[in-house]
Motif scaffolding. Structure first.
Motif, PDB file in Angstrom:
ATOM      1  N   UNK A  44      26.716 -75.843   0.745  1.00  0.00           N
ATOM      2  CA  UNK A  44      26.927 -74.978   1.901  1.00  0.00           C
ATOM      3  C   UNK A  44      26.145 -73.699   1.687  1.00  0.00           C
ATOM      4  N   UNK A  45      25.730 -73.075   2.773  1.00  0.00           N
ATOM      5  CA  UNK A  45      25.014 -71.808   2.663  1.00  0.00           C
ATOM      6  C   UNK A  45      25.787 -70.719   3.392  1.00  0.00           C
ATOM      7  N   UNK A  46      25.619 -69.510   2.881  1.00  0.00           N
ATOM      8  CA  UNK A  46      26.218 -68.321   3.482  1.00  0.00           C
ATOM      9  C   UNK A  46      25.151 -67.227   3.499  1.00  0.00           C
ATOM     10  N   UNK A  47      25.346 -66.248   4.358  1.00  0.00           N
ATOM     11  CA  UNK A  47      24.420 -65.115   4.387  1.00  0.00           C
ATOM     12  C   UNK A  47      24.376 -64.483   3.006  1.00  0.00           C
ATOM     13  N   UNK A  48      23.189 -64.137   2.552  1.00  0.00           N
ATOM     14  CA  UNK A  48      23.031 -63.558   1.227  1.00  0.00           C
ATOM     15  C   UNK A  48      21.644 -62.991   1.036  1.00  0.00           C
ATOM     16  N   UNK A  49      21.227 -62.911  -0.206  1.00  0.00           N
ATOM     17  CA  UNK A  49      19.934 -62.306  -0.539  1.00  0.00           C
ATOM     18  C   UNK A  49      18.934 -63.323  -1.075  1.00  0.00           C
ATOM     19  N   UNK A  50      19.313 -64.591  -1.099  1.00  0.00           N
ATOM     20  CA  UNK A  50      18.466 -65.612  -1.698  1.00  0.00           C
ATOM     21  C   UNK A  50      17.508 -66.273  -0.728  1.00  0.00           C
ATOM     22  N   UNK A  51      16.825 -67.281  -1.260  1.00  0.00           N
ATOM     23  CA  UNK A  51      15.931 -68.145  -0.498  1.00  0.00           C
ATOM     24  C   UNK A  51      16.443 -69.568  -0.685  1.00  0.00           C
ATOM     25  N   UNK A  52      16.538 -70.305   0.409  1.00  0.00           N
ATOM     26  CA  UNK A  52      16.948 -71.701   0.328  1.00  0.00           C
ATOM     27  C   UNK A  52      15.820 -72.577   0.863  1.00  0.00           C
ATOM     28  N   UNK A  53      15.822 -73.841   0.430  1.00  0.00           N
ATOM     29  CA  UNK A  53      14.748 -74.773   0.770  1.00  0.00           C
ATOM     30  C   UNK A  53      15.333 -76.005   1.445  1.00  0.00           C
ATOM     31  N   UNK A  54      14.545 -76.581   2.333  1.00  0.00           N
ATOM     32  CA  UNK A  54      14.981 -77.783   3.027  1.00  0.00           C
ATOM     33  C   UNK A  54      13.895 -78.340   3.906  1.00  0.00           C
ATOM     34  N   UNK A  55      14.320 -78.971   4.985  1.00  0.00           N
ATOM     35  CA  UNK A  55      13.428 -79.654   5.907  1.00  0.00           C
ATOM     36  C   UNK A  55      13.820 -79.286   7.327  1.00  0.00           C
ATOM     37  N   UNK A  72      32.164 -80.586  11.035  1.00  0.00           N
ATOM     38  CA  UNK A  72      33.476 -79.946  11.035  1.00  0.00           C
ATOM     39  C   UNK A  72      33.553 -78.611  11.750  1.00  0.00           C
ATOM     40  N   UNK A  73      32.747 -78.428  12.797  1.00  0.00           N
ATOM     41  CA  UNK A  73      32.807 -77.161  13.524  1.00  0.00           C
ATOM     42  C   UNK A  73      34.177 -76.923  14.148  1.00  0.00           C
ATOM     43  N   UNK A  74      34.781 -77.975  14.674  1.00  0.00           N
ATOM     44  CA  UNK A  74      36.087 -77.810  15.321  1.00  0.00           C
ATOM     45  C   UNK A  74      37.161 -77.404  14.319  1.00  0.00           C
ATOM     46  N   UNK A  75      36.947 -77.738  13.034  1.00  0.00           N
ATOM     47  CA  UNK A  75      37.883 -77.371  11.970  1.00  0.00           C
ATOM     48  C   UNK A  75      37.558 -76.016  11.356  1.00  0.00           C
ATOM     49  N   UNK A  76      36.393 -75.473  11.715  1.00  0.00           N
ATOM     50  CA  UNK A  76      35.977 -74.186  11.172  1.00  0.00           C
ATOM     51  C   UNK A  76      35.301 -74.268   9.816  1.00  0.00           C
ATOM     52  N   UNK A  80      27.470 -73.248  13.470  1.00  0.00           N
ATOM     53  CA  UNK A  80      26.041 -73.436  13.716  1.00  0.00           C
ATOM     54  C   UNK A  80      25.458 -72.152  14.270  1.00  0.00           C
ATOM     55  N   UNK A  81      24.331 -71.754  13.720  1.00  0.00           N
ATOM     56  CA  UNK A  81      23.646 -70.558  14.166  1.00  0.00           C
ATOM     57  C   UNK A  81      22.141 -70.820  14.118  1.00  0.00           C
ATOM     58  N   UNK A  99      26.119 -73.096   8.699  1.00  0.00           N
ATOM     59  CA  UNK A  99      26.515 -72.096   7.707  1.00  0.00           C
ATOM     60  C   UNK A  99      27.984 -72.321   7.350  1.00  0.00           C
ATOM     61  N   UNK A 100      28.281 -72.292   6.060  1.00  0.00           N
ATOM     62  CA  UNK A 100      29.640 -72.513   5.567  1.00  0.00           C
ATOM     63  C   UNK A 100      30.544 -71.365   6.010  1.00  0.00           C
ATOM     64  N   UNK A 101      31.749 -71.708   6.482  1.00  0.00           N
ATOM     65  CA  UNK A 101      32.650 -70.696   7.040  1.00  0.00           C
ATOM     66  C   UNK A 101      33.895 -70.422   6.211  1.00  0.00           C
TER      67      UNK A 101
END
Length: 125
Positions: A44-55, A72-76, A80-81, A99-101
């Motif tokens: 999971x990702x959260x707002x922070x100071x790092x760099x993440x990689x993907x596709x 699992x958006x309905x569960x919180x 999605x942003x 983004x992980x909540x």
């Protein structure tokens, strides 16, 4: 069609990639301003100071709606942003990201921000 940034189990070679493989792959990307954590079966990702990689993929609106349910958006669990992603060739585009909540608690920080690299290093240890 929408752009979707994936960083975990939907990436190539991962257990849920088959769900997205029919869509157009736009490239490998990096995203600044997030930290990635290991939650066991998935990252999971959260707002922070790092760099993440993907596709990044071009997907249908119907797929996004379905993925909202799966993630699992309905569960919180996730929300999605939008984020700005940088493609390998330097182009920048906006894409959806999940983004992980929930609280991070004792989840392990994935320092280099790459789920696949992290998993490969765990296998070696």
């Amino acid at each position: 069609m929408e752009k979707l940034f994936v960083y975990g189990t939907l990436r190539k070679g991962q257990k849920r990639h088959k769900l997205i493989e029919k869509f157009r792959f736009l490239g490998f990307v990096r995203v600044c301003g997030f930290d990635m954590y290991d939650f066991g079966a998935y990252p999971g990702v959260v707002a922070g100071k790092g760099i993440i990689y993907g596709e990044v993929y071009e997907v249908s609106n119907a797929f996004i709606d379905w993925l909202d349910y799966i993630e699992g958006l309905r569960l919180g669990l996730f929300r999605r942003t939008f984020c700005e992603v940088e493609l390998e060739q330097g182009d920048r585009i906006n894409a959806h990201v999940y983004v992980y909540s929930f609280p991070i608690n004792n989840a392990k920080l994935i320092k280099d921000g790459d789920w696949i690299k992290y998993l490969n290093q765990k296998e070696v240890l």
